[in-house]
Design a protein around this motif. Sequence first.
Motif, PDB file in Angstrom:
ATOM      1  N   GLY A 257       0.822  -1.198   0.000  1.00 46.98           N
ATOM      2  CA  GLY A 257       0.000   0.000   0.000  1.00 46.98           C
ATOM      3  C   GLY A 257       0.857   1.248   0.000  1.00 46.98           C
ATOM      4  O   GLY A 257       0.596   2.201  -0.731  1.00 46.98           O
TER       5      GLY A 257
ATOM      6  N   LEU B 258       3.022   1.581  -3.327  1.00 40.80           N
ATOM      7  CA  LEU B 258       2.259   1.713  -4.567  1.00 40.80           C
ATOM      8  C   LEU B 258       1.319   2.911  -4.564  1.00 40.80           C
ATOM      9  O   LEU B 258       0.577   3.108  -5.517  1.00 40.80           O
ATOM     10  CB  LEU B 258       1.473   0.431  -4.842  1.00 40.80           C
ATOM     11  N   LEU B 259       1.348   3.703  -3.490  1.00 41.43           N
ATOM     12  CA  LEU B 259       0.406   4.818  -3.437  1.00 41.43           C
ATOM     13  C   LEU B 259       0.469   5.669  -4.697  1.00 41.43           C
ATOM     14  O   LEU B 259      -0.548   5.959  -5.326  1.00 41.43           O
ATOM     15  CB  LEU B 259       0.679   5.697  -2.210  1.00 41.43           C
ATOM     16  N   LEU B 260       1.663   6.050  -5.106  1.00 34.91           N
ATOM     17  CA  LEU B 260       1.775   6.957  -6.239  1.00 34.91           C
ATOM     18  C   LEU B 260       1.421   6.281  -7.567  1.00 34.91           C
ATOM     19  O   LEU B 260       0.497   6.728  -8.253  1.00 34.91           O
ATOM     20  CB  LEU B 260       3.179   7.568  -6.271  1.00 34.91           C
TER      21      LEU B 260
ATOM     22  N   SER C 126      -2.258   5.364  -7.615  1.00 31.89           N
ATOM     23  CA  SER C 126      -3.193   6.479  -7.788  1.00 31.89           C
ATOM     24  C   SER C 126      -3.233   6.948  -9.230  1.00 31.89           C
ATOM     25  O   SER C 126      -4.299   7.279  -9.753  1.00 31.89           O
ATOM     26  CB  SER C 126      -2.790   7.646  -6.896  1.00 31.89           C
TER      27      SER C 126
ATOM     28  N   LEU D 169      -5.369   4.614 -11.078  1.00 29.83           N
ATOM     29  CA  LEU D 169      -6.782   4.816 -10.754  1.00 29.83           C
ATOM     30  C   LEU D 169      -7.348   6.030 -11.482  1.00 29.83           C
ATOM     31  O   LEU D 169      -8.466   5.989 -12.005  1.00 29.83           O
ATOM     32  CB  LEU D 169      -6.955   5.005  -9.249  1.00 29.83           C
ATOM     33  N   LEU D 170      -6.551   7.103 -11.513  1.00 34.80           N
ATOM     34  CA  LEU D 170      -7.047   8.304 -12.178  1.00 34.80           C
ATOM     35  C   LEU D 170      -7.290   8.029 -13.661  1.00 34.80           C
ATOM     36  O   LEU D 170      -8.337   8.378 -14.212  1.00 34.80           O
ATOM     37  CB  LEU D 170      -6.033   9.443 -12.017  1.00 34.80           C
TER      38      LEU D 170
ATOM     39  N   LEU E 159      -7.798   5.154 -15.050  1.00 32.59           N
ATOM     40  CA  LEU E 159      -8.876   4.181 -15.188  1.00 32.59           C
ATOM     41  C   LEU E 159     -10.235   4.860 -15.080  1.00 32.59           C
ATOM     42  O   LEU E 159     -11.169   4.541 -15.828  1.00 32.59           O
ATOM     43  CB  LEU E 159      -8.720   3.122 -14.094  1.00 32.59           C
ATOM     44  N   ALA E 160     -10.340   5.799 -14.150  1.00 30.29           N
ATOM     45  CA  ALA E 160     -11.615   6.496 -13.973  1.00 30.29           C
ATOM     46  C   ALA E 160     -11.974   7.263 -15.236  1.00 30.29           C
ATOM     47  O   ALA E 160     -13.102   7.186 -15.741  1.00 30.29           O
ATOM     48  CB  ALA E 160     -11.532   7.446 -12.782  1.00 30.29           C
TER      49      ALA E 160
ATOM     50  N   PRO F 168     -15.777   2.833 -11.974  1.00 27.62           N
ATOM     51  CA  PRO F 168     -14.426   3.338 -11.682  1.00 27.62           C
ATOM     52  C   PRO F 168     -14.299   3.997 -10.308  1.00 27.62           C
ATOM     53  O   PRO F 168     -13.285   3.818  -9.640  1.00 27.62           O
ATOM     54  CB  PRO F 168     -14.154   4.331 -12.813  1.00 27.62           C
TER      55      PRO F 168
ATOM     56  N   ILE G 101     -11.749   2.885  -7.419  1.00 24.43           N
ATOM     57  CA  ILE G 101     -10.872   3.806  -6.694  1.00 24.43           C
ATOM     58  C   ILE G 101     -11.048   3.611  -5.189  1.00 24.43           C
ATOM     59  O   ILE G 101     -10.067   3.465  -4.449  1.00 24.43           O
ATOM     60  CB  ILE G 101     -11.174   5.274  -7.071  1.00 24.43           C
TER      61      ILE G 101
ATOM     62  N   SER H  70      -6.772   0.382   0.525  1.00 27.97           N
ATOM     63  CA  SER H  70      -5.485  -0.247   0.843  1.00 27.97           C
ATOM     64  C   SER H  70      -4.332   0.739   0.752  1.00 27.97           C
ATOM     65  O   SER H  70      -3.350   0.612   1.478  1.00 27.97           O
ATOM     66  CB  SER H  70      -5.181  -1.386  -0.120  1.00 27.97           C
ATOM     67  N   LEU H  71      -4.438   1.695  -0.168  1.00 29.58           N
ATOM     68  CA  LEU H  71      -3.314   2.617  -0.352  1.00 29.58           C
ATOM     69  C   LEU H  71      -3.233   3.619   0.796  1.00 29.58           C
ATOM     70  O   LEU H  71      -2.147   3.955   1.267  1.00 29.58           O
ATOM     71  CB  LEU H  71      -3.445   3.367  -1.680  1.00 29.58           C
TER      72      LEU H  71
ATOM     73  N   PRO I  59      -3.282   1.351   4.981  1.00 26.59           N
ATOM     74  CA  PRO I  59      -2.725  -0.001   4.965  1.00 26.59           C
ATOM     75  C   PRO I  59      -2.798  -0.688   6.324  1.00 26.59           C
ATOM     76  O   PRO I  59      -2.985  -1.909   6.372  1.00 26.59           O
ATOM     77  CB  PRO I  59      -1.278   0.215   4.512  1.00 26.59           C
TER      78      PRO I  59
ATOM     79  N   LEU J 206      -1.996  14.396  -4.874  1.00 27.41           N
ATOM     80  CA  LEU J 206      -2.948  13.372  -5.304  1.00 27.41           C
ATOM     81  C   LEU J 206      -4.369  13.783  -4.946  1.00 27.41           C
ATOM     82  O   LEU J 206      -5.303  13.585  -5.722  1.00 27.41           O
ATOM     83  CB  LEU J 206      -2.609  12.039  -4.647  1.00 27.41           C
TER      84      LEU J 206
ATOM     85  N   PHE K 121      -7.325  13.842  -7.655  1.00 27.62           N
ATOM     86  CA  PHE K 121      -8.549  13.035  -7.562  1.00 27.62           C
ATOM     87  C   PHE K 121      -9.785  13.933  -7.558  1.00 27.62           C
ATOM     88  O   PHE K 121     -10.764  13.668  -8.263  1.00 27.62           O
ATOM     89  CB  PHE K 121      -8.524  12.156  -6.306  1.00 27.62           C
TER      90      PHE K 121
ATOM     91  N   VAL L 200     -10.565  15.043 -10.980  1.00 32.81           N
ATOM     92  CA  VAL L 200     -11.173  14.006 -11.826  1.00 32.81           C
ATOM     93  C   VAL L 200     -12.633  13.788 -11.444  1.00 32.81           C
ATOM     94  O   VAL L 200     -13.493  13.601 -12.306  1.00 32.81           O
ATOM     95  CB  VAL L 200     -10.361  12.706 -11.744  1.00 32.81           C
TER      96      VAL L 200
ATOM     97  N   LEU M 163     -15.654  14.059 -14.088  1.00 35.43           N
ATOM     98  CA  LEU M 163     -16.599  12.967 -14.314  1.00 35.43           C
ATOM     99  C   LEU M 163     -18.019  13.379 -13.923  1.00 35.43           C
ATOM    100  O   LEU M 163     -18.980  13.073 -14.622  1.00 35.43           O
ATOM    101  CB  LEU M 163     -16.183  11.732 -13.512  1.00 35.43           C
TER     102      LEU M 163
END
Lengths: 348, 442
Positions: free
Chosen positions: A81, A84-86, A89, A92-93, A95-96, B67, B71, B77-78, B81, B406, B410, B413, B417
């Motif tokens: 976790g 891999l945060l960066l 993310s 995810l962005l 993908l959205a 999506p 997310i 998990s991100l 944790p 981030l 987010f 986005v 959306l």
Amino acid sequence: MSDVIIAISLLWGFIFIYAVMATMDFGAGFWSMVYINKEKTNATNIANRYLSPTWEVTNVFIVAIVVAVISFFPGATFTLGTVLLLPGSVILLLLAVRSGFLVFSHIAEEYRKPLTYISGITGFLIPGLLIIILPVTHGNFIEVRDGVEQLLVGELLTSFHAWTFFGFAVSSTLFLSSLLLADFSNHADEQEAYHIYRRDALILGPITLTMALLVMVTMRYEAVWLYEGMMEHLPFLLASAGAFFLAGFFLLMPTGQGKRGWPRLAVIVIVLQYLLASYAYGRAHLPYLIYPSITIEDGFTNPEAFRALFITYIVGFAILFPGFIYFWRLFMKDKRYAKQQKSNYDKK
Amino acid sequence: MDHLEIARSMFGTTMAFHIIFATLGVGIPLMVLFAELLYQKTNDRDYAVMANRWTKGFAVLLGVAIPSGTIAGVQLSLLWPGFMEVIGEVMALPFQIEIYAFFVEALFMSIYVYAADRISPWMRIVSLTLVALGAVASAILITNVHAFEGTPAGFRFENGEIVDVDPWAAFFNPGFFTTAGHVVVSAYMTGGFVIASIAAFKMIKDREKGRVFRFHKKALMLGLAVGGIFSLLTAFNGHQSAQLLHEYQPEKLAAAEGLFETQDYAPLAIGGFTDRETEEVKWAIEIPWALSFLADDRFDTVVRGLNDFPEEWWPPLYVHTLFNAMVGIGTLLILLSITGFFWNRFLKKKRFPKPMMWAFVASGPLSVLAIEFGWIFACTGRQPWVIYRMMKTEDAVTGASQLGTLFVLFTLVYFVLGAAVVLVLRYYFRKHPVHEAIDIKE
Ligand code: HDD
Ligand code: HEM
Ligand code: HEM
């Protein structure tokens, strides 16, 4: 087999299925963008007909993988976790944006082109970023600072090894998807689309093979332990390369009446090829989840939880299986669907 | 903002965004199912048109629900944790089973949308039922994780190690049924009122009051019926939720009611703002004895106040306002749907008066607001715990440090959306107006 081996094999299986489905999914999105202006050939339509019903199902697999990791290997969750945060993310962005605009592009007809471009381009980057997770687990890019593991983003971005993985994922995506779409258009008797996708597959195959070789070469310098592990499974790698050439042969072979190629066989052999290669990679990666700090044994969950999970896996997939078969028959086998001129959204 | 606050705001924003689409993803399929069933029963083609149009809308919403949910799942998990380590070990079952629910929903949704013309009407209803079941099952299962955070069970910490794991005891934690029930009925209620809102709005705009007007009237009545029934159930079940808090998270209930002193015959404070200094709720209407009755069905129930707990365990005091807003909206909408039915059935009036129509228009957005308030209350009211009395939120947060950027990305986005979804829906339904659909069908 011990519990932990069952768990890691299941996880590996999910990742493999997702890798194949996702490359086809993201690749199909890309091709529907590339051929959007060739209105006569139907290449875009073919890609969309494949993509529309499948992307949701494909997406569930990514969730299934994340859930499988945290539920089988909770001990790895903290490290994964955090590092891999960066990259996670960013994925995810993208993908959205990709999923959202994919759906929008089917609904808002007048804006189809710009919307398809947005979803096509974002989608095409995702496999490259997803695969970057692999070199991260090879160990060179994690450093402990103040007791917390941190990802060395700068190092990752300047690593040859990471970039060859990126290139491999992108070319594989385009290769696999063009091959599958060639088969799908052949099945739908769309000869023009078939020629286009077959040609693309023939161009991209050798590129993908080269990228795979480059991955091995850079691995030799940046992840020696893994390289040596893979060399111990050399027969699998050789068989995999053999399957690749066999697929090429199936695509080139004349089949009479001026037609060329046997795409269905080529698809099957190529999936087999990826299966062999990923098996060798996965075996060499064991016992490490993240080299060298976390092995599958350290991260593994407790036996009670594993047993309960395992039962739900069996029951769940037994129940789902007929659903998958029904889905397959409606969308992949039924020629009426493959041949439809337009998708249902447009018709109504 | 410090690191923890950014992480909380970021996750809260993600959830607040996802929950809009998730709730509609539970509520709308039920409405489509009712419309399909009514069509089979009455043979009135209007209902088939409704089912078709709502499905279109639903498919667009899914394009964002999926999506944003992905997310939410990965971000859990991100960003947390430490929390997911416990969840992975103890509470993995709901997540695992949820995957099957997602598969069921995704498979049959595609079948219902893309193979509708190749399968029998009977198979259409089966597919739709499975879509609705998949959606509601995913809501129930994920809510179970939230219930577990409030009423943890099935494990212990010993010297920082997780021991005595019993996954099924964790699954059937004490909060499960009540909490999941509340989420489901409130989502159905929202589905009903959102449909009613749209129908009412179209009726107000329609000048001819002819065929199209009657179409929307049917949709309005269906939406009001579903919304009304489920708002009643939401209130009953909400009462149980409050009792659950009384038993398992008393400081949350105390904060929700702005109660500082432990007492029997405790009064219920409606409205107003909790004042830390004077330890009272300012400008509130007090109903004597009501809180004791709410907490355990007896007026002499002793309700514990905040002063019984160390101050660092107190939830933020503004949750009182969130709780009131949720309950207020629930009560209002029950009254609204009862009045609507009374008007239509007993007074036998064909038309609703203008103010009532506008109240119908407001009902959908209000329900969505109630969902948001309820969740923010439930999650923020649990602070400082991520797992009640077991794990502090600050011990669960990620050590990675690039959160600020981030968070901005987010949020951006979600805006894109969110705006795109509104534009695409408006575009689609402008291009395909109701009167065309009715004409084609006739
Ligand atoms: C349409 C939405 C809606 C409406 C009208 C209501 N609720 Fe609610 N409520 C929710 C939507 C909701 C929710 C968003 O679904 C929550 C958030 C977390 C949860 O489990 O459900 C919630 C949580 C929630 C909680 C906290 C549970 C916890 O923290 O574990 C309580 C005590 C109540 N509700 C009580 C009520 C009462 C007494 C209502 C009276 C009418 C009511 N709710 C109406
Ligand atoms: C069932 C689903 C949910 C689960 C499992 C869940 C879980 C969590 C977790 C683990 C955190 C972080 C740790 C913490 O602050 O305690 C959190 C915080 C938060 N969540 Fe939820 N959540 C859920 C649904 C929602 C929804 C739908 C909302 C929407 C409005 C929401 C709003 C928030 C907010 C605002 C915070 C920050 C709390 C604060 O710092 O004050 N949650 N939630
Ligand atoms: C922490 C909280 C949550 C997480 C981690 C989460 C996770 C997810 C994920 C991963 C998806 C995408 C599934 C797919 O790929 O098809 C999704 C979609 C969805 N979620 Fe959430 N969710 C949360 C909260 C909620 C809540 C509170 C509800 C209901 C009230 C809900 C209901 C739904 C629904 C109905 C969908 C629609 C898409 C589908 O089922 O395929 N979710 N969620």
